[in-house]
Structures are given as C-alpha cells and as structure tokens.
Design a protein around this motif. Structure first.
Motif, PDB file in Angstrom:
ATOM      1  N   ALA A  79       0.829  -1.210   0.000  1.00 19.23           N
ATOM      2  CA  ALA A  79       0.000   0.000   0.000  1.00 19.23           C
ATOM      3  C   ALA A  79       0.863   1.259   0.000  1.00 19.23           C
ATOM      4  O   ALA A  79       0.559   2.242  -0.687  1.00 19.23           O
ATOM      5  N   LYS A  80       1.957   1.223   0.757  1.00 17.55           N
ATOM      6  CA  LYS A  80       2.845   2.381   0.791  1.00 17.55           C
ATOM      7  C   LYS A  80       3.601   2.522  -0.520  1.00 17.55           C
ATOM      8  O   LYS A  80       3.856   3.637  -0.985  1.00 17.55           O
ATOM      9  N   ARG A 131       1.273   4.427  -2.771  1.00 18.27           N
ATOM     10  CA  ARG A 131       1.167   5.839  -2.416  1.00 18.27           C
ATOM     11  C   ARG A 131       2.402   6.616  -2.847  1.00 18.27           C
ATOM     12  O   ARG A 131       2.309   7.695  -3.434  1.00 18.27           O
ATOM     13  N   THR A 166     -15.709   0.305  -4.751  1.00 15.59           N
ATOM     14  CA  THR A 166     -15.577   1.291  -3.674  1.00 15.59           C
ATOM     15  C   THR A 166     -16.787   2.213  -3.600  1.00 15.59           C
ATOM     16  O   THR A 166     -17.023   2.843  -2.573  1.00 15.59           O
ATOM     17  N   GLN A 210     -14.472   6.786   3.052  1.00 16.28           N
ATOM     18  CA  GLN A 210     -13.620   5.594   3.131  1.00 16.28           C
ATOM     19  C   GLN A 210     -13.154   5.107   1.756  1.00 16.28           C
ATOM     20  O   GLN A 210     -12.296   4.227   1.673  1.00 16.28           O
ATOM     21  N   ARG A 211     -13.706   5.638   0.691  1.00 15.87           N
ATOM     22  CA  ARG A 211     -13.461   5.059  -0.636  1.00 15.87           C
ATOM     23  C   ARG A 211     -12.006   5.152  -1.078  1.00 15.87           C
ATOM     24  O   ARG A 211     -11.437   4.181  -1.583  1.00 15.87           O
ATOM     25  N   ALA A 212     -11.400   6.318  -0.897  1.00 12.12           N
ATOM     26  CA  ALA A 212     -10.020   6.506  -1.373  1.00 12.12           C
ATOM     27  C   ALA A 212      -9.068   5.545  -0.687  1.00 12.12           C
ATOM     28  O   ALA A 212      -8.192   4.943  -1.328  1.00 12.12           O
ATOM     29  N   ARG A 213      -9.272   5.362   0.622  1.00  7.26           N
ATOM     30  CA  ARG A 213      -8.378   4.473   1.369  1.00  7.26           C
ATOM     31  C   ARG A 213      -8.463   3.040   0.857  1.00  7.26           C
ATOM     32  O   ARG A 213      -7.447   2.397   0.604  1.00  7.26           O
ATOM     33  N   TRP A 214      -9.710   2.523   0.693  1.00  5.36           N
ATOM     34  CA  TRP A 214      -9.862   1.126   0.278  1.00  5.36           C
ATOM     35  C   TRP A 214      -9.460   0.923  -1.184  1.00  5.36           C
ATOM     36  O   TRP A 214      -8.906  -0.120  -1.547  1.00  5.36           O
ATOM     37  N   GLU A 259      -7.079   2.538  -2.702  1.00  6.63           N
ATOM     38  CA  GLU A 259      -5.613   2.517  -2.677  1.00  6.63           C
ATOM     39  C   GLU A 259      -5.096   1.172  -2.183  1.00  6.63           C
ATOM     40  O   GLU A 259      -4.177   0.587  -2.775  1.00  6.63           O
ATOM     41  N   GLU A 260      -5.688   0.650  -1.113  1.00  5.85           N
ATOM     42  CA  GLU A 260      -5.218  -0.614  -0.552  1.00  5.85           C
ATOM     43  C   GLU A 260      -5.488  -1.780  -1.506  1.00  5.85           C
ATOM     44  O   GLU A 260      -4.624  -2.642  -1.714  1.00  5.85           O
TER      45      GLU A 260
END
Length: 254
Positions: A143-144, A147, A198, A205-209, A211-212
């Motif tokens: 995930a990192k 990013r 998403t 919460q959409r952007a986080r999930w 991305e993951e």
C-alpha cells in the motif's frame, strides 16, 4: 568526493569527510527495511546530490538529512559543520514540495561557480532521497509502495523535469510506473472493477480502500491470483460496507 571535485574543483571537500563521520556515528546500529545499514541510504543520497552538481555544503546536508531522527545533540551539526548546513537540514525536513513553483528552478551544470538557491538545494536533496527510496521500494509494504509511486509520478518527477534534471525525472517516472503499471494492466477489468466496488462504501472511506486494493492487486504475480483476489473483494464488499456504515457505539463515562 570525486563527483564534488569534478563539479567544484576549487571547493574545500574536507567538510564532506566530517559530515560522513557524523552520519556514521549517529546512524550506527540503525538499519533500513532491507536490513542494510541506514548509512548506505545517506551515502546514496549524497552521491546523487553530488552527481547533479551540488556544492560540498549541500552534499554535507544530504549526508546528514536524516540525523534529526538520531540522538545527535541539538547544535552539534552547526558546531562541527556550520549553521548553514544545519539550517539546510531543517529546511529539507520542513519543505512542502507542492508549494514550489515549477518555473522557479534551474540547475545549471555548466556554471559550477553559481551557488544554488536554498530552494534548489532543498529540492536536490528531496529528489535524491526519493530517488534512492524508489530504487529500494521493493522492501516497503504494498500500500505504501502505491502511495509513494503515485506521489512521485504526480509531483516529484515533474519538479525534477522543470528544474532541468531530466535523467532524475526519467528514472523517478520509470521506477514509479513499474510500481503502478501492474495495477493499470493486470487483467484488464480487475482494477476498474475494484474502483467500482468502492462506490458501495461510505464516501470518506473510498479513497483508502481503493488505494489498498489496487496496491494489493499490483503485488499478485499471475492473472489467476488477481482474479481470485478480485472475487474475494467482490464477495466481501457488501459486508464491509455495512460495517463501515454502522454507528460507533460510545461508552458512557460516569
């Protein structure tokens, strides 16, 4: 040292030796995620900064750019290497690269006698730091990786290109694209499907999930494993959506 002398033949390079000694002392015992000594990162960043023509003072700050994360006493850097180096290290740590105008930077390799501005010196170190981190990004969590690659290709590579550092910009772009490309072409519909899923989640919460999920998809080596992962996400998204939308129960305090 050789690169510094090539670009600045009349400059005093002894401070670089002192900066290396300080970096070796205060980073002793610290390691990177790869298991390599942290000092190898400091040396790599300094070498990149030297190769693009920065003077010894900036190379010293590059060697010591992470010293604020060590037990090094306040004031030691300014005492041993001068206040200008100490100020530059802090400027590197505080810099907001998104605030740098693209048209305000020019690295002129043909005129080594011209000292870089503070802004240019800060950018040189930050670009070198990111370049080495991207070269070793395989040791970072997926995930990192995603990013950092996205930030690099959107912000840092264009900054390097605007500053005239075309080789640095190209390598930053290529290294980032290598991280992002699997998620863009993994199996055609999978990344798009994950993005659509998403939409079932609460908006914050959409952007986080997204991305993951995309970062995880990018690490999977075969089409079959990517399809299985997408299928698991498809089955689990309704339940995840309900969980995320459920009000948080707060305990009453007496």
């Amino acid at each position: 040292m050789a690169a510094a002398r090539t670009h600045h033949p009349d400059a005093d390079t002894l401070p670089i030796e002192r900066a290396h000694g300080e970096a070796a002392r205060w980073h002793a015992g610290q390691t990177r995620r790869s298991g390599d000594p942290l000092l190898t990162h400091c040396l790599a960043v300094a070498a990149i900064v030297a190769d693009i023509g920065m003077p010894p003072l900036v190379i010293c700050a590059a060697l010591l750019h992470d010293i604020v994360d060590t037990p090094c006493p306040p004031g030691r850097v300014s005492e041993h290497l001068g206040q200008e180096v100490a100020d530059l290290i802090w400027a590197v740590r505080r810099a907001e690269l998104t605030a740098i105008p693209l048209g305000s930077l020019t690295f002129d390799h043909t005129r080594p006698s011209v000292q870089p501005t503070r802004e240019e010196a800060v950018l040189a170190i930050r670009l070198a730091d990111r370049l080495h981190n991207m070269r070793t990004i395989a040791f970072v969590a997926p995930a990192k990786q995603y990013r950092k690659a996205r930030e690099t290709i959107d912000i840092l590579a264009p900054l390097a290109r605007a500053a005239g550092l075309t080789e640095v910009s190209r390598e930053l772009h290529d290294l980032s694209a290598a991280v992002l490309r699997p998620s863009a072409s993994a199996s055609g519909v999978n990344p798009r499907l994950l993005t659509l899923l998403t939409l079932l989640l609460p908006a914050p919460q959409r952007a986080r999930w997204q991305e993951e999920w995309h970062a995880e998809l990018a690490t999977l080596p075969t089409r079959r494993t990517r399809i299985r992962f997408t299928f698991r996400v498809l089955l689990g998204t309704p339940s995840l959506s309900l969980t995320l939308r459920r009000p948080v129960r707060r305990e009453r305090r007496w």
